[in-house]
Design a protein around this motif. Sequence first.
Motif, short mmCIF file in Angstrom:
data_model
loop_
_atom_site.label_atom_id
_atom_site.label_comp_id
_atom_site.label_asym_id
_atom_site.label_seq_id
_atom_site.Cartn_x
_atom_site.Cartn_y
_atom_site.Cartn_z
N PRO A 13 3.03 27.06 32.13
CA PRO A 13 1.85 26.55 31.44
C PRO A 13 2.03 25.12 30.96
O PRO A 13 3.05 24.76 30.38
N ARG A 14 1.01 24.29 31.21
CA ARG A 14 1.08 22.87 30.87
C ARG A 14 1.33 22.67 29.38
O ARG A 14 2.01 21.73 28.96
N SER A 15 0.77 23.54 28.56
CA SER A 15 0.92 23.40 27.12
C SER A 15 2.36 23.57 26.65
O SER A 15 2.70 23.19 25.54
N ARG A 16 3.20 24.16 27.51
CA ARG A 16 4.58 24.41 27.13
C ARG A 16 5.55 23.51 27.90
O ARG A 16 6.77 23.72 27.85
N ARG A 17 5.05 22.54 28.63
CA ARG A 17 5.94 21.63 29.35
C ARG A 17 6.79 20.83 28.38
O ARG A 17 6.34 20.42 27.31
N LYS A 18 8.05 20.59 28.76
CA LYS A 18 8.90 19.71 27.98
C LYS A 18 8.43 18.27 28.16
O LYS A 18 7.98 17.86 29.23
N THR A 19 8.56 17.49 27.09
CA THR A 19 8.18 16.08 27.13
C THR A 19 9.45 15.24 27.06
O THR A 19 10.28 15.43 26.16
N ALA A 20 9.59 14.32 28.01
CA ALA A 20 10.79 13.49 28.11
C ALA A 20 10.42 12.02 28.11
O ALA A 20 9.41 11.62 28.70
N LEU A 21 11.24 11.20 27.47
CA LEU A 21 11.12 9.75 27.54
C LEU A 21 12.34 9.20 28.27
O LEU A 21 13.48 9.55 27.93
N VAL A 22 12.10 8.33 29.26
CA VAL A 22 13.18 7.65 29.97
C VAL A 22 13.00 6.15 29.75
O VAL A 22 12.02 5.57 30.22
N THR A 23 13.92 5.52 29.04
CA THR A 23 13.83 4.07 28.86
C THR A 23 14.36 3.38 30.12
O THR A 23 15.24 3.90 30.80
N GLY A 24 13.81 2.20 30.41
CA GLY A 24 14.18 1.54 31.66
C GLY A 24 13.85 2.41 32.85
O GLY A 24 14.59 2.44 33.84
N GLY A 49 5.68 14.08 19.90
CA GLY A 49 7.13 14.02 19.84
C GLY A 49 7.77 14.33 21.18
O GLY A 49 7.09 14.49 22.19
N LEU A 50 9.10 14.40 21.18
CA LEU A 50 9.86 14.58 22.42
C LEU A 50 10.74 15.82 22.36
O LEU A 50 11.16 16.26 21.30
N ASP A 51 11.02 16.34 23.55
CA ASP A 51 12.05 17.37 23.72
C ASP A 51 13.32 16.77 24.32
O ASP A 51 14.42 17.26 24.08
N ILE A 52 13.14 15.70 25.12
CA ILE A 52 14.26 15.09 25.86
C ILE A 52 14.15 13.57 25.73
O ILE A 52 13.07 13.00 25.95
N LEU A 53 15.24 12.93 25.38
CA LEU A 53 15.29 11.46 25.31
C LEU A 53 16.43 10.98 26.20
O LEU A 53 17.59 11.35 26.00
N GLN A 107 6.61 0.86 17.15
CA GLN A 107 5.30 1.09 17.77
C GLN A 107 5.40 2.14 18.87
O GLN A 107 4.52 3.00 19.00
N LEU A 108 6.47 2.08 19.66
CA LEU A 108 6.67 3.08 20.72
C LEU A 108 6.78 4.48 20.12
O LEU A 108 6.15 5.43 20.62
N ALA A 109 7.58 4.62 19.08
CA ALA A 109 7.75 5.92 18.44
C ALA A 109 6.42 6.43 17.89
O ALA A 109 6.09 7.62 18.01
N HIS A 110 5.63 5.54 17.29
CA HIS A 110 4.32 5.92 16.74
C HIS A 110 3.40 6.39 17.86
O HIS A 110 2.71 7.43 17.73
N THR A 111 3.39 5.66 18.98
CA THR A 111 2.53 6.02 20.11
C THR A 111 2.91 7.38 20.67
O THR A 111 2.05 8.22 20.97
N ILE A 112 4.21 7.61 20.82
CA ILE A 112 4.68 8.89 21.35
C ILE A 112 4.29 10.04 20.42
O ILE A 112 3.84 11.10 20.86
N HIS A 113 4.43 9.82 19.12
CA HIS A 113 4.08 10.86 18.15
C HIS A 113 2.58 11.16 18.21
O HIS A 113 2.16 12.32 18.21
N GLU A 114 1.77 10.10 18.27
CA GLU A 114 0.31 10.28 18.25
C GLU A 114 -0.20 10.90 19.55
O GLU A 114 -1.09 11.76 19.53
N ARG A 115 0.34 10.47 20.69
CA ARG A 115 -0.19 10.91 21.99
C ARG A 115 0.46 12.19 22.51
O ARG A 115 -0.18 12.97 23.22
N PHE A 116 1.74 12.40 22.16
CA PHE A 116 2.46 13.52 22.76
C PHE A 116 3.05 14.49 21.74
O PHE A 116 3.59 15.52 22.12
#
Length: 270
Positions: free
Chosen positions: A15-26, A87-91, A76-85
């Motif tokens: 289910p899409r609602s349970r997908r892990k959210t990851a951020l990859v820098t670079g 938070g994260l499961d994987i960094l 600003q990046l952290a704020h955007t991620i919190h507002e749109r997603f």
Amino acid sequence: MQNKESDGKQLTAVPRSRRKTALVTGGTKGIGKAIADKLSEAGAQVIITARQPPEEPNSAHQFIEADITQPHQVDQLAHTIHERFGGLDILIDNIGGVTAPRGGFSCLTDQDWEQELQLNLLATIRLDRALLPHMLAKKSGVIIHISSVAGVKPVWNHNLAYAVSKAGLNAYSKALSNELAPQGVRVLTVSPGATNTPLMQGLIQKVAATSGLSAEETFHQMAAQVGGIPMGRMAEPEEVASLVHFLVSPAASYLTGANYLIDGGTVPVV
């Protein structure tokens, strides 16, 4: 539709609602892009960030432009991620590179040292600090720091300041893992050796242009300075990505605090 049992290939249930959210820098090129692609294929919702948009956008990735060597852009990046997603499961802290001149300590100014430390160490620390509160609140998450074999095997005339910054990253990563393990967050380090990326190819071409050697001869000469690569070739970015995928998966749930060298056997230690 029933979910299959996890075998380490999937990061999440369907289910899409349970997908892990990851951020990859670079995450627009090289190792970062390969990691982002691999995590997307595994079912994660992937956010990538860099100073410039990718040359070949991937519709599976959410791109947020940011220079994380700048503190206000990290906030600003952290704020955007919190507002749109939420938070994260994987960094995946992948940002880094060699910016200082070659030639050893006498060629390096204070500015060279500061720039290398900002890019390869302090940017990662800032981003972790900005994004960790959400992981700690839910008592789960995985952070992967992409380091380098240079952090344990520096080459004085090629990457002195870079190697020192990556050694600092290794120590920080180990300390952070010990602090966060009781709180449910895993922290691991991945240290690639020579990897076939545009950055590495550019470095080889630059050195070749000043040495009068071919690119292939230059690569083998550079490899010889670190004792050679027993496997006789560079890693491909996808090979590094496969290791990262395993480390963030449920199959690696008991792993934290370790530094995984993916170097074709370069570092001669047991």
